[in-house]
Enzyme design. Structure first.
Site, short mmCIF file in Angstrom:
data_model
loop_
_atom_site.label_atom_id
_atom_site.label_comp_id
_atom_site.label_asym_id
_atom_site.label_seq_id
_atom_site.Cartn_x
_atom_site.Cartn_y
_atom_site.Cartn_z
N SER A 113 0.77 -1.19 -0.02
CA SER A 113 -0.10 0.17 -0.22
C SER A 113 0.85 1.09 0.10
O SER A 113 0.39 2.40 -0.47
CB SER A 113 -0.90 0.15 1.20
OG SER A 113 -0.28 -0.23 2.31
N LYS A 150 -11.83 1.06 -1.87
CA LYS A 150 -10.86 1.77 -2.69
C LYS A 150 -11.40 1.72 -4.35
O LYS A 150 -12.27 2.48 -4.41
CB LYS A 150 -9.51 0.92 -2.49
CG LYS A 150 -8.97 1.33 -1.11
CD LYS A 150 -7.96 0.51 -0.55
CE LYS A 150 -7.57 1.15 0.71
NZ LYS A 150 -6.96 0.22 1.57
N HIS A 153 -5.69 -3.35 -2.74
CA HIS A 153 -5.29 -2.35 -3.62
C HIS A 153 -5.19 -2.90 -5.17
O HIS A 153 -4.98 -2.16 -6.29
CB HIS A 153 -4.05 -1.68 -3.61
CG HIS A 153 -3.92 -0.67 -2.32
ND1 HIS A 153 -4.57 0.60 -2.39
CD2 HIS A 153 -3.49 -0.78 -1.06
CE1 HIS A 153 -4.32 1.12 -1.15
NE2 HIS A 153 -3.77 0.21 -0.40
#
Ligand SMILES: *Cc1c(COP(=O)(O)O)cnc(C)c1O
Length: 387
Positions: free
Chosen positions: A179, A240, A207
């Protein structure tokens, strides 16, 4: 840790070291063109990698669900709060990532705490990449298992640690996309290693989900991992690239059933609002059906990397939307971030303890919602500041 009388002094010391943290206030919808602390700017800080957080289809799904079901879930999943919208989403998520079953959590932080503490205890051992996300570290500590942190991506060292460990239950935990660095863990090698040693493998794809793979199905799609892997625990977050909130763990049906019994952060907390589940369902459709978002994102990544080549601050090796510019000292990273801010560009500095000492950086986050012009503005500002 300070006692009550020492708190003001401790904060002052943080400030003196360039480590004091201030929260900027977002005064517009999340996105690329934002208003922060009274000023309009282009943000390179968001994890909304596909530009879905403000998408009309997601907003419509959420508002329709609020009209129909109200706002709060009003109970935990095991005590009447498990809504049909949650149940449907769990099935969709499992199918989306190609695993037999999935379980929702309210955040990724809670998902890591719940999954790890449900699977390893005092007599177990957790093997963790040194650059793993804080929630994986905290989960390992909370589990009371032996916690071995191996050097970043050093699978030789990991294998030696696994071989030497007398623990009955072993769990390897790794980010898929790191990250703060943006690089990728070699999942097929990790999976083979875990299978050889009879260990669990937990992959945190916070992610990668939505971003990696031709259809955005995440790290498993990217690496072509299919078929039966009873030891694989796939975890991704929904706040995200998916643009909403929440997280899920996917794996074998028995794994998910066990988590329903033992993952305390799923059991002892109010279920998230059903409207969020409806918004995520809409998001999954967009992710798979709109590859052009990933194409645009890849183009922006290429433009940034080409534009910043040769600056005094190296761009760390990364093909993902996380593009860290390594500055070094905290104060220098803060100054650079402040200079960009004055030019209408929001790029946060990331400092210790989030990253190792002397490795402070600007964490540039790219999104499909950025235009080529946005990236060009950032590139020319950084080139000017370097010169
Ligand atoms: C953001 C993140 C989390 C936490 O997810 P939240 O839903 O924000 O709590 C967990 N793991 C990784 C690797 C992350 O980047």
């Amino acid at each position: 840790m300070p006692d009550p009388a020492g708190l003001a002094r401790a904060l002052h010391d943080l400030e003196a070291q360039g480590l004091r943290r201030w929260r900027r206030r977002l005064e517009s919808a999340a996105g690329v063109q934002v208003r922060i602390d009274g000023g309009d700017c282009i943000s390179f800080a968001s994890n909304d990698y596909l530009g879905l957080a403000n998408h009309p289809a997601l907003k419509a799904a959420a508002t329709a669900a609020i009209d129909q079901h109200g706002v709060g879930a009003a109970a935990s999943h095991l005590m009447g709060g498990h809504h049909a919208a949650h149940d449907r989403l769990e099935a969709e998520l499992a199918q989306f990532v190609g695993r037999p079953a999935a379980l929702l959590f309210s955040t990724g932080y809670l998902a890591n705490l719940g999954a790890i503490t449900a699977l390893v205890g005092r007599d177990g051992a957790v093997f963790a990449d040194r650059l793993n996300h804080a929630s994986l570290i905290d989960a390992a500590l909370l589990s009371r298992a032996v916690h071995r942190r191996y050097p970043h991506l050093d699978l030789g060292r990991l294998e030696a640690e696994l071989a030497a460990s007398p623990a009955h239950v072993k769990l390897i935990a790794s980010d898929s996309v790191f990250s703060m660095d943006g690089d990728l863990a070699p999942l097929p090698d990790l999976l083979a290693l875990a299978e050889r040693h009879g260990a669990w493998l937990l992959i945190d794809d916070a992610h990668g989900f939505g971003v990696l793979g031709a259809e955005g199905r995440g790290a498993l799609e990217h690496f072509g991992i299919t078929g039966e892997h009873p030891n694989l625990i796939y975890l991704a977050t929904l706040g995200k690239a998916a643009g909403v909130a929440g997280a899920f763990v996917a794996g074998d049906r028995e794994l998910v059933d066990w988590l329903i019994h033992r993952a305390r952060s799923h059991i002892y907390t109010t279920a998230s609002p059903p409207a969020l589940a409806a918004a995520v369902s809409a998001s999954l459709t967009r992710i798979a059906a709109e590859p052009e978002r990933r194409v645009a994102l890849a183009a922006r990544i290429g433009e940034l990397r080409a534009g910043l080549a040769g600056l005094p601050w190296p761009l760390m090796p990364s093909n993902t939307p996380i593009q860290p510019l390594l500055v070094g000292e905290s104060e220098a990273a803060l100054r650079l971030s402040a200079a960009l801010w004055q030019r209408g560009l929001y790029v946060p500095a990331v400092r210790p303890p989030t990253v190792p000492l002397g490795r402070a950086r600007l964490r540039i986050s790219l999104s499909a919602a950025h235009t080529a012009e946005d990236v060009a503005r950032l590139v020319s500002a950084l080139r000017e500041l370097a010169g």
